[in-house]
Scaffold this motif. Structure first.
Motif, PDB file in Angstrom:
ATOM      1  N   ALA A 171       0.818  -1.220   0.000  1.00  0.00           N
ATOM      2  CA  ALA A 171       0.000   0.000   0.000  1.00  0.00           C
ATOM      3  C   ALA A 171       0.854   1.273   0.000  1.00  0.00           C
ATOM      4  CB  ALA A 171      -0.959  -0.001   1.194  1.00  0.00           C
ATOM      5  N   ARG A 172       2.013   1.190  -0.635  1.00  0.00           N
ATOM      6  CA  ARG A 172       2.943   2.325  -0.759  1.00  0.00           C
ATOM      7  C   ARG A 172       3.321   2.890   0.615  1.00  0.00           C
ATOM      8  NH1 ARG A 172       1.236   6.801  -4.828  1.00  0.00           N
ATOM      9  NH2 ARG A 172      -0.607   6.909  -3.506  1.00  0.00           N
ATOM     10  N   THR A 173       3.583   1.997   1.573  1.00  0.00           N
ATOM     11  CA  THR A 173       3.865   2.450   2.942  1.00  0.00           C
ATOM     12  C   THR A 173       5.354   2.575   3.254  1.00  0.00           C
ATOM     13  OG1 THR A 173       3.723   0.158   3.726  1.00  0.00           O
ATOM     14  CG2 THR A 173       1.718   1.493   3.860  1.00  0.00           C
ATOM     15  N   TYR A 364      -4.371   1.981  15.613  1.00  0.00           N
ATOM     16  CA  TYR A 364      -4.857   3.065  14.751  1.00  0.00           C
ATOM     17  C   TYR A 364      -3.965   3.190  13.520  1.00  0.00           C
ATOM     18  CZ  TYR A 364      -8.043   4.806  18.348  1.00  0.00           C
ATOM     19  OH  TYR A 364      -9.065   4.926  19.259  1.00  0.00           O
ATOM     20  N   ASN A 365      -4.572   3.553  12.414  1.00  0.00           N
ATOM     21  CA  ASN A 365      -3.840   3.934  11.215  1.00  0.00           C
ATOM     22  C   ASN A 365      -3.367   5.386  11.394  1.00  0.00           C
ATOM     23  OD1 ASN A 365      -3.032   4.495   8.518  1.00  0.00           O
ATOM     24  ND2 ASN A 365      -4.600   3.120   7.707  1.00  0.00           N
ATOM     25  N   SER A 366      -2.102   5.647  11.126  1.00  0.00           N
ATOM     26  CA  SER A 366      -1.620   7.034  11.253  1.00  0.00           C
ATOM     27  C   SER A 366      -2.318   7.932  10.247  1.00  0.00           C
ATOM     28  CB  SER A 366      -0.106   7.104  11.034  1.00  0.00           C
ATOM     29  OG  SER A 366       0.238   6.929   9.680  1.00  0.00           O
ATOM     30  N   ASN A 367      -2.653   7.343   9.089  1.00  0.00           N
ATOM     31  CA  ASN A 367      -3.526   7.961   8.109  1.00  0.00           C
ATOM     32  C   ASN A 367      -2.955   9.195   7.451  1.00  0.00           C
ATOM     33  OD1 ASN A 367      -6.880   8.705   7.627  1.00  0.00           O
ATOM     34  ND2 ASN A 367      -6.019   6.707   7.295  1.00  0.00           N
ATOM     35  N   GLY A 368      -3.803  10.044   6.923  1.00  0.00           N
ATOM     36  CA  GLY A 368      -3.334  11.223   6.216  1.00  0.00           C
ATOM     37  C   GLY A 368      -3.149  10.947   4.736  1.00  0.00           C
ATOM     38  N   HIS A 369      -2.297  11.785   4.108  1.00  0.00           N
ATOM     39  CA  HIS A 369      -2.150  11.760   2.655  1.00  0.00           C
ATOM     40  C   HIS A 369      -0.968  10.923   2.196  1.00  0.00           C
ATOM     41  CE1 HIS A 369       0.092  15.253   4.385  1.00  0.00           C
ATOM     42  NE2 HIS A 369       1.064  14.687   3.702  1.00  0.00           N
ATOM     43  N   TRP A 370      -0.344  10.149   3.101  1.00  0.00           N
ATOM     44  CA  TRP A 370       0.977   9.621   2.765  1.00  0.00           C
ATOM     45  C   TRP A 370       1.007   8.198   2.233  1.00  0.00           C
ATOM     46  CZ3 TRP A 370       0.078  12.542   7.156  1.00  0.00           C
ATOM     47  CH2 TRP A 370      -0.366  11.856   8.293  1.00  0.00           C
ATOM     48  N   ASN A 371      -0.059   7.421   2.308  1.00  0.00           N
ATOM     49  CA  ASN A 371      -0.032   6.083   1.711  1.00  0.00           C
ATOM     50  C   ASN A 371      -1.459   5.574   1.536  1.00  0.00           C
ATOM     51  OD1 ASN A 371      -0.799   4.750   4.265  1.00  0.00           O
ATOM     52  ND2 ASN A 371       1.298   5.142   4.913  1.00  0.00           N
ATOM     53  N   ASP A 372      -1.559   4.334   1.092  1.00  0.00           N
ATOM     54  CA  ASP A 372      -2.859   3.772   0.729  1.00  0.00           C
ATOM     55  C   ASP A 372      -3.348   2.700   1.698  1.00  0.00           C
ATOM     56  OD1 ASP A 372      -2.595   5.300  -1.671  1.00  0.00           O
ATOM     57  OD2 ASP A 372      -1.370   3.702  -2.518  1.00  0.00           O
ATOM     58  N   ALA A 373      -2.741   2.585   2.859  1.00  0.00           N
ATOM     59  CA  ALA A 373      -3.127   1.539   3.809  1.00  0.00           C
ATOM     60  C   ALA A 373      -4.620   1.664   4.142  1.00  0.00           C
ATOM     61  CB  ALA A 373      -2.290   1.648   5.071  1.00  0.00           C
ATOM     62  N   PRO A 374      -5.397   0.607   3.883  1.00  0.00           N
ATOM     63  CA  PRO A 374      -6.852   0.731   4.014  1.00  0.00           C
ATOM     64  C   PRO A 374      -7.402   0.444   5.398  1.00  0.00           C
ATOM     65  CG  PRO A 374      -6.296  -1.398   3.062  1.00  0.00           C
ATOM     66  CD  PRO A 374      -4.990  -0.670   3.264  1.00  0.00           C
ATOM     67  N   ASP A 405       0.128   2.999  13.348  1.00  0.00           N
ATOM     68  CA  ASP A 405       0.809   2.281  12.268  1.00  0.00           C
ATOM     69  C   ASP A 405       0.838   3.110  10.984  1.00  0.00           C
ATOM     70  OD1 ASP A 405       1.970   0.206  10.839  1.00  0.00           O
ATOM     71  OD2 ASP A 405       0.437  -1.263  11.355  1.00  0.00           O
ATOM     72  N   PHE A 406       1.691   2.677  10.037  1.00  0.00           N
ATOM     73  CA  PHE A 406       1.730   3.155   8.654  1.00  0.00           C
ATOM     74  C   PHE A 406       2.102   4.637   8.532  1.00  0.00           C
ATOM     75  CE2 PHE A 406      -1.598  -0.315   8.048  1.00  0.00           C
ATOM     76  CZ  PHE A 406      -0.700  -1.222   7.523  1.00  0.00           C
ATOM     77  N   PHE A 407       3.269   4.975   9.044  1.00  0.00           N
ATOM     78  CA  PHE A 407       3.754   6.346   8.898  1.00  0.00           C
ATOM     79  C   PHE A 407       4.402   6.536   7.525  1.00  0.00           C
ATOM     80  CE2 PHE A 407       3.104   6.012  13.373  1.00  0.00           C
ATOM     81  CZ  PHE A 407       2.730   7.286  13.779  1.00  0.00           C
ATOM     82  N   GLY A 408       4.592   7.799   7.155  1.00  0.00           N
ATOM     83  CA  GLY A 408       4.949   8.115   5.774  1.00  0.00           C
ATOM     84  C   GLY A 408       6.406   8.341   5.484  1.00  0.00           C
TER      85      GLY A 408
END
Length: 647
Positions: A171-173, A364-374, A405-408
């Motif tokens: 997911a481009r992470t 929690y997903n760190s989220n934002g605009h930086w990857n595609d983690a669903p 999780d899933f930082f950019g």
């Protein structure tokens, strides 16, 4: 040693060599020499009169001036003796004494104050950072390049972790510090073309070992890495442009006057100073007061064995019961709880857990605009107002911590997000684990509610692919000497299932190749103040009773660490102390059985010790031995096996 005597010796050590722009450690074995070559600052490092780092560049290039050349060194060098004692109950050593010589080398350019290069030198450790002064009307600058370098003698070999290219992988992470180390590799490479993630280990001929990293990184700077170049040179590199989906600057901005983080170097003739160093924590300070007394705990975690579809109310309730049976204080409820359990049922689980003295960590997903983690929950950690509202809800139902999780990447804006999450969580009494993330850089001391970070190819890969299981022992002998030396490592290991599936049945999922004693040993080798082990409720019935009992009692915080024997990628024997109790742990990755006579000076001659050992078929058993007069024991560890010795 008497405090006044220590200070006196430090002054003698420093002033004796100060005229030569040389700084020595207290024991005078470690020596840093600084000079100017045609206006360019360079330094070199020796230990015991042997060269470890040859003449290497220093300096910064900024948008308000180039401070790497055309410099003049002020002859008035400021000297300080640093003496500090502090407590650090969540990593490596609970009571630390730090004694160092500090030298501040001030440089001018065209007659005006430019930068200071600040060195601190303690036994086996040195560190440096920069201070940039205002230039004309400029009161802020962008650090465009840090030319700091590390030139190693020829025939040095490397133990490095290539940093992934940005916006690649799941997911481009990437990058998330989840690639494999390459042991005993040659110099002159640059990984996958994107440099190497800290920490970085080097073997300098037969002279000894060097570990390079950084500390004190927060939201006021970016995280850095090493860039491999020719002729033994490695330089500091900033984040890649593509990180954070291309958003945010790769170059950090600082106010003027302003400082960079510390670059740290640990040197030893053996690996003991590398394993035992506290330099990441010696150089930083606590950034805010704890809102409560945080507890470092161990717990269970369903996802590693049962995966996404079992993040459900019945399974998580079962894991609360399992944690209670193991005398664990928490469970970690992983991704998708927002849709597969729901908030009302999470509150119900929190109440149920509280009755059994088991608290919740929520993913929690760190989220934002930086990857595609669903995976959800999404969109809650990247916005301050929403994040604080979420944390207020967590506090209201008694949640103990979060795993984000899933930082950019490592850009300054991402480092600020880490810090903002930590500071907000502290306001609500919540501890924080980071996953899919950067390396912690002194955070155990800087942030009182910081729990741990992944920043390693961790246990989830053991579930996903057999190759990771095949390499589990080799990786364990690497992480002990590199990744875990500078910070807490949220590995999530110590699996007692034979197979990575919900029913622990053959021919389904990947197969564990290591022994049960190995699994117990990694609970000692891999340190994190908060641990969620990869155990499962079925282990109460299908794992050896002695293994389950050990995992009930194993500490997660320690008072002392002591390197015994080992080599990265081959084997390791390590000791940790909790109170008056010592735990000796070892694992072997080599194809042949490791046989070694090990001296254990922490135990008295004649002491009766409990041992956990493997036979050649990796079947474990528990024995007792009586320590001989010479305090030596004969250790035998088959490939993929382990050993434990406890007083």
């Amino acid at each position: 040693m008497n405090f006044k005597f220590v200070i006196y010796i430090c002054f003698l050590s420093f002033f004796k060599v100060n005229a030569q722009s040389v700084v020595k450690s207290l024991d005078e074995k470690l020596k840093v020499s600084l000079s100017l070559e045609n206006g360019k600052p360079v330094y070199s490092v020796t230990y015991g009169e042997k060269s470890f780092i040859e003449n290497s560049p220093l300096g910064l290039k900024t948008n308000v001036g180039d401070f790497s050349s055309g410099l003049s060194l002020d002859t008035n060098i400021k000297q300080n003796i640093i003496y500090e004692t502090y407590q650090l109950r969540n990593i490596k050593q609970s009571n630390v004494k730090y004694v160092a010589n500090e030298a501040v080398f001030s440089f001018t350019k065209e007659g005006k104050a430019a930068i200071d290069i600040i060195f601190r030198v303690s036994n086996n450790n040195l560190a440096f950072k920069y201070k940039v002064y205002p230039q004309k009307d400029a009161r802020a600058c962008i650090v465009q390049e840090e030319v700091s370098g590390f030139v190693f003698p020829q025939q040095t070999t490397t133990f490095l972790c290539p940093q992934s290219l940005p916006m690649t992988g799941y997911a481009r992470t990437a990058p998330s510090y989840e690639t494999s180390y390459l042991p005993d590799d040659a110099m002159g490479k640059n990984g996958l073309g994107n440099g190497y993630s800290f920490p970085c280990l080097f073997k300098v001929r037969t002279n000894g070992w060097v570990l390079i990293s950084e500390t004190g990184v927060d939201g006021s700077y970016c995280a850095s890495k090493l860039i491999g170049r020719d002729k033994g040179l490695y330089t500091i590199g900033f984040p890649a442009e593509g990180e954070n989906n291309g958003n945010g600057t790769t170059a950090p901005g600082i106010p003027l006057a302003g400082e960079t983080p510390w670059r740290t170097i640990t040197i030893g003739e053996t690996l003991a100073p590398i394993v035992e160093t506290t330099i990441p924590f010696d150089l930083v300070k606590q950034k805010y007061e704890a809102s409560k007394e945080y507890q470092y705990t161990k717990g269970s975690w369903s996802w590693i064995i049962k995966m996404d579809n079992n993040t459900t109310f019945p399974i998580q309730k079962q894991y609360i019961d399992f944690s209670a049976a193991m005398n664990y204080e928490t469970i970690l409820i992983d991704a998708l709880w927002d849709t597969q359990i729901g908030r009302d049922k999470i509150a119900e689980l929190a109440k149920y857990g509280a009755r059994k003295n088991v608290g919740l960590y929520l993913w929690y997903n760190s989220n934002g605009h930086w990857n595609d983690a669903p995976q959800g929950p999404r969109g809650l950690m990247d916005n301050a107002a929403i994040r604080r509202k979420e944390m207020a809800w967590m506090k209201s139902i008694g949640v103990k911590g979060i795993k984000v999780d899933f930082f950019g990447g490592d850009k300054q804006e991402t480092m600020k997000l880490y810090e903002d999450i930590l500071t907000d969580a502290n306001d609500f009494g919540i501890m924080v684990i980071f996953h899919g993330c950067t390396l912690p850089r002194g955070w155990e001391r800087m942030y009182p509610n910081y729990a741990s970070s992944e920043a390693v190819l961790a246990s989830e890969n053991l579930h996903f692919e057999q190759e990771s299981c095949n390499n589990e022992a080799a990786n364990a002998t690497i992480h002990t000497f590199i990744r875990n030396t500078v910070g807490s490592m949220d590995f999530g290991g110590s699996t007692l299932n034979k197979f990575y599936n919900s029913d622990n049945i053959p021919n389904k999922g990947s197969k564990r190749m290591t022994s049960d004693v190995f699994a117990l040993a990694t609970a000692i080798l891999f340190q994190s103040g908060v641990q969620h082990f990869a155990l499962a409720p079925n282990n109460l019935n299908d794992a050896p009773e002695w293994a389950v009992n050990f995992m009930k009692e194993v500490p997660t915080t320690w008072d002392e660490v002591c390197f015994l024997e080992g080599y990265p990628g081959k084997y390791v024997l390590l000791a940790r102390r909790k109170g008056v109790k010592w735990y000796i742990a070892g694992v072997n990755a080599e194809k042949k059985t490791l046989k070694i006579h090990l001296k254990l000076p922490m135990f008295a001659s004649g002491a009766v010790l409990k041992t956990y050992i493997d036979d050649e078929q990796l079947t474990g058993k528990v024995n007792t031995i009586k320590l001989k007069k010479d305090q030596k024991v004969e250790i035998s560890i088959p490939q993929n096996g382990g050993v434990l010795i406890i007083n």
